[in-house]
Design a protein around this motif. Structure first.
Motif, PDB file in Angstrom:
ATOM      1  N   GLN A 128       0.853  -1.185   0.000  1.00 36.38           N
ATOM      2  CA  GLN A 128       0.000   0.000   0.000  1.00 36.38           C
ATOM      3  C   GLN A 128       0.889   1.235   0.000  1.00 36.38           C
ATOM      4  OE1 GLN A 128      -3.302  -0.365  -0.441  1.00 36.38           O
ATOM      5  NE2 GLN A 128      -2.818  -2.544  -0.517  1.00 36.38           N
ATOM      6  N   LEU A 129       1.034   1.846  -1.159  1.00 34.90           N
ATOM      7  CA  LEU A 129       1.841   3.054  -1.296  1.00 34.90           C
ATOM      8  C   LEU A 129       0.987   4.158  -1.912  1.00 34.90           C
ATOM      9  CD1 LEU A 129       5.106   1.597  -2.910  1.00 34.90           C
ATOM     10  CD2 LEU A 129       4.765   2.227  -0.523  1.00 34.90           C
ATOM     11  N   PRO A 130       1.260   5.410  -1.575  1.00 38.18           N
ATOM     12  CA  PRO A 130       0.570   6.499  -2.274  1.00 38.18           C
ATOM     13  C   PRO A 130       1.045   6.529  -3.728  1.00 38.18           C
ATOM     14  CG  PRO A 130       2.297   7.363  -0.856  1.00 38.18           C
ATOM     15  CD  PRO A 130       2.220   5.880  -0.584  1.00 38.18           C
ATOM     16  N   PRO A 131       0.310   7.207  -4.613  1.00 36.59           N
ATOM     17  CA  PRO A 131       0.764   7.326  -5.999  1.00 36.59           C
ATOM     18  C   PRO A 131       2.178   7.913  -6.056  1.00 36.59           C
ATOM     19  CG  PRO A 131      -1.483   8.101  -5.796  1.00 36.59           C
ATOM     20  CD  PRO A 131      -0.978   7.869  -4.397  1.00 36.59           C
ATOM     21  N   LEU A 132       2.992   7.349  -6.901  1.00 25.98           N
ATOM     22  CA  LEU A 132       4.381   7.790  -7.065  1.00 25.98           C
ATOM     23  C   LEU A 132       4.442   8.780  -8.226  1.00 25.98           C
ATOM     24  CD1 LEU A 132       5.902   4.242  -6.699  1.00 25.98           C
ATOM     25  CD2 LEU A 132       5.848   6.031  -4.958  1.00 25.98           C
ATOM     26  N   GLN A 133       4.981   9.952  -7.953  1.00 24.55           N
ATOM     27  CA  GLN A 133       5.044  10.987  -8.980  1.00 24.55           C
ATOM     28  C   GLN A 133       6.245  11.867  -8.709  1.00 24.55           C
ATOM     29  OE1 GLN A 133       3.419  10.907 -11.655  1.00 24.55           O
ATOM     30  NE2 GLN A 133       2.500  12.812 -12.275  1.00 24.55           N
ATOM     31  N   PRO A 134       7.426  11.506  -9.143  1.00 23.42           N
ATOM     32  CA  PRO A 134       7.775  10.432 -10.075  1.00 23.42           C
ATOM     33  C   PRO A 134       8.217   9.148  -9.359  1.00 23.42           C
ATOM     34  CG  PRO A 134       9.682  11.821  -9.760  1.00 23.42           C
ATOM     35  CD  PRO A 134       8.563  12.409  -8.903  1.00 23.42           C
ATOM     36  N   LEU A 135       8.403   8.117 -10.155  1.00 25.81           N
ATOM     37  CA  LEU A 135       9.045   6.876  -9.730  1.00 25.81           C
ATOM     38  C   LEU A 135      10.481   6.979 -10.222  1.00 25.81           C
ATOM     39  CD1 LEU A 135       9.243   3.943  -8.739  1.00 25.81           C
ATOM     40  CD2 LEU A 135       8.267   3.240 -10.932  1.00 25.81           C
ATOM     41  N   ARG A 136      11.446   6.984  -9.296  1.00 22.48           N
ATOM     42  CA  ARG A 136      12.866   7.167  -9.658  1.00 22.48           C
ATOM     43  C   ARG A 136      13.563   5.814  -9.695  1.00 22.48           C
ATOM     44  NH1 ARG A 136      16.313  11.568  -9.921  1.00 22.48           N
ATOM     45  NH2 ARG A 136      18.491  11.110  -9.492  1.00 22.48           N
ATOM     46  N   LEU A 137      14.275   5.556 -10.785  1.00 23.86           N
ATOM     47  CA  LEU A 137      14.994   4.297 -10.992  1.00 23.86           C
ATOM     48  C   LEU A 137      16.477   4.580 -11.176  1.00 23.86           C
ATOM     49  CD1 LEU A 137      12.703   2.814 -13.792  1.00 23.86           C
ATOM     50  CD2 LEU A 137      12.480   2.470 -11.327  1.00 23.86           C
ATOM     51  N   GLY A 138      17.324   3.716 -10.617  1.00 25.46           N
ATOM     52  CA  GLY A 138      18.745   3.745 -10.934  1.00 25.46           C
ATOM     53  C   GLY A 138      18.946   2.994 -12.235  1.00 25.46           C
ATOM     54  N   ARG A 139      19.733   3.541 -13.140  1.00 25.78           N
ATOM     55  CA  ARG A 139      19.923   2.899 -14.446  1.00 25.78           C
ATOM     56  C   ARG A 139      21.369   3.116 -14.879  1.00 25.78           C
ATOM     57  NH1 ARG A 139      18.572   4.364 -20.080  1.00 25.78           N
ATOM     58  NH2 ARG A 139      18.044   2.415 -21.146  1.00 25.78           N
ATOM     59  N   THR A 140      22.197   2.085 -14.675  1.00 20.82           N
ATOM     60  CA  THR A 140      23.615   2.157 -15.022  1.00 20.82           C
ATOM     61  C   THR A 140      23.995   0.949 -15.861  1.00 20.82           C
ATOM     62  OG1 THR A 140      24.305   0.942 -13.060  1.00 20.82           O
ATOM     63  CG2 THR A 140      24.130   3.341 -12.840  1.00 20.82           C
ATOM     64  N   PRO A 141      25.113   1.027 -16.583  1.00 24.03           N
ATOM     65  CA  PRO A 141      25.552  -0.135 -17.376  1.00 24.03           C
ATOM     66  C   PRO A 141      25.797  -1.369 -16.512  1.00 24.03           C
ATOM     67  CG  PRO A 141      26.763   1.834 -18.030  1.00 24.03           C
ATOM     68  CD  PRO A 141      25.968   2.193 -16.809  1.00 24.03           C
ATOM     69  N   GLU A 142      26.313  -1.177 -15.297  1.00 24.07           N
ATOM     70  CA  GLU A 142      26.617  -2.314 -14.419  1.00 24.07           C
ATOM     71  C   GLU A 142      25.355  -3.034 -13.957  1.00 24.07           C
ATOM     72  OE1 GLU A 142      29.593   0.718 -14.575  1.00 24.07           O
ATOM     73  OE2 GLU A 142      27.581   0.915 -13.730  1.00 24.07           O
ATOM     74  N   ALA A 143      24.275  -2.304 -13.779  1.00 23.77           N
ATOM     75  CA  ALA A 143      23.028  -2.891 -13.261  1.00 23.77           C
ATOM     76  C   ALA A 143      22.159  -3.490 -14.357  1.00 23.77           C
ATOM     77  CB  ALA A 143      22.247  -1.836 -12.497  1.00 23.77           C
ATOM     78  N   GLY A 144      22.435  -3.151 -15.601  1.00 21.86           N
ATOM     79  CA  GLY A 144      21.581  -3.651 -16.677  1.00 21.86           C
ATOM     80  C   GLY A 144      20.415  -2.717 -16.905  1.00 21.86           C
ATOM     81  N   ASP A 145      19.446  -3.183 -17.666  1.00 21.36           N
ATOM     82  CA  ASP A 145      18.337  -2.342 -18.079  1.00 21.36           C
ATOM     83  C   ASP A 145      17.020  -2.870 -17.529  1.00 21.36           C
ATOM     84  OD1 ASP A 145      17.233  -0.146 -19.308  1.00 21.36           O
ATOM     85  OD2 ASP A 145      17.532  -0.851 -21.351  1.00 21.36           O
ATOM     86  N   TYR A 146      16.020  -2.052 -17.572  1.00 19.92           N
ATOM     87  CA  TYR A 146      14.663  -2.426 -17.201  1.00 19.92           C
ATOM     88  C   TYR A 146      13.894  -2.787 -18.459  1.00 19.92           C
ATOM     89  CZ  TYR A 146      15.382  -0.215 -12.651  1.00 19.92           C
ATOM     90  OH  TYR A 146      15.844   0.117 -11.403  1.00 19.92           O
ATOM     91  N   GLN A 147      12.837  -3.556 -18.272  1.00 25.42           N
ATOM     92  CA  GLN A 147      11.892  -3.800 -19.348  1.00 25.42           C
ATOM     93  C   GLN A 147      10.594  -3.092 -19.017  1.00 25.42           C
ATOM     94  OE1 GLN A 147      11.881  -8.178 -19.600  1.00 25.42           O
ATOM     95  NE2 GLN A 147      12.496  -7.880 -21.721  1.00 25.42           N
ATOM     96  N   LEU A 148       9.975  -2.523 -20.030  1.00 23.66           N
ATOM     97  CA  LEU A 148       8.654  -1.932 -19.909  1.00 23.66           C
ATOM     98  C   LEU A 148       7.709  -2.847 -20.666  1.00 23.66           C
ATOM     99  CD1 LEU A 148       7.267   0.628 -18.804  1.00 23.66           C
ATOM    100  CD2 LEU A 148       7.555   1.624 -21.065  1.00 23.66           C
ATOM    101  N   CYS A 149       6.694  -3.358 -19.965  1.00 25.75           N
ATOM    102  CA  CYS A 149       5.765  -4.318 -20.555  1.00 25.75           C
ATOM    103  C   CYS A 149       4.377  -3.701 -20.608  1.00 25.75           C
ATOM    104  CB  CYS A 149       5.720  -5.606 -19.731  1.00 25.75           C
ATOM    105  SG  CYS A 149       7.351  -6.336 -19.436  1.00 25.75           S
ATOM    106  N   ILE A 150       3.786  -3.740 -21.789  1.00 26.44           N
ATOM    107  CA  ILE A 150       2.437  -3.236 -22.004  1.00 26.44           C
ATOM    108  C   ILE A 150       1.648  -4.331 -22.706  1.00 26.44           C
ATOM    109  CG2 ILE A 150       1.039  -1.466 -23.126  1.00 26.44           C
ATOM    110  CD1 ILE A 150       3.556   0.363 -22.900  1.00 26.44           C
ATOM    111  N   ASN A 151       0.505  -4.689 -22.133  1.00 20.59           N
ATOM    112  CA  ASN A 151      -0.301  -5.790 -22.671  1.00 20.59           C
ATOM    113  C   ASN A 151       0.534  -7.057 -22.855  1.00 20.59           C
ATOM    114  OD1 ASN A 151      -2.626  -4.156 -22.794  1.00 20.59           O
ATOM    115  ND2 ASN A 151      -1.994  -3.361 -24.777  1.00 20.59           N
TER     116      ASN A 151
END
Length: 138
Positions: free
Chosen positions: A77-100
């Motif tokens: 249970q979290l309040p709406p996130l605005q913004p959602l902050r992500l760490g994104r570095t070459p060492e950590a790899g990338d995220y995937q965004l999935c829609i449908n």
């Protein structure tokens, strides 16, 4: 139309016309997939269900989680996130965004992770087709 903006410090790098998405990544140490479902609302990104394939360093399974189909499913249970902050570095790899249930690496919108830009923010926004950022569907 409301959608998802990707960028940093209010600068829009990409826009995605979607009312909901799943953010997925692999834990850098444990190599375990993690997924979080979000709804895009005017108040921000609302976290729904989350799933993780296992536990390990810094990934304790939350109380009340249920094991189904090889993943621990849970809700926070979290309040709406605005913004959602992500760490994104070459060492950590990338995220995937999935829609449908169609997933694509964030690199498709933003290029690969760079040490000079180690963070990314996601937020709900009014899509502006006239802006420099082009809406793109999966």
């Amino acid at each position: 139309m409301i959608g998802l903006c990707l960028g940093l410090a209010g600068a829009v790098w990409a826009q995605v016309p979607t009312p909901a998405f799943t953010l997925a990544w692999t834990h850098t140490v444990e190599k375990v997939r993690w997924e979080e479902d979000y709804r895009v609302t005017p108040a921000g990104l609302v976290l729904g269900e989350a799933r993780v394939k296992g536990s390990g360093a810094g990934m304790e399974i939350p109380d009340g989680a249920q094991l189904r189909e090889g993943s621990w499913h849970y809700q926070r249970q979290l309040p709406p996130l605005q913004p959602l902050r992500l760490g994104r570095t070459p060492e950590a790899g990338d995220y995937q965004l999935c829609i449908n249930q169609q997933c694509e690496w964030l690199s498709a919108w933003l290029g690969p992770p760079h040490a000079s830009r180690p963070a990314l923010e996601l937020w709900s926004c009014e899509l502006d087709p006239a802006s420099g950022a082009r809406p793109r569907a999966l």
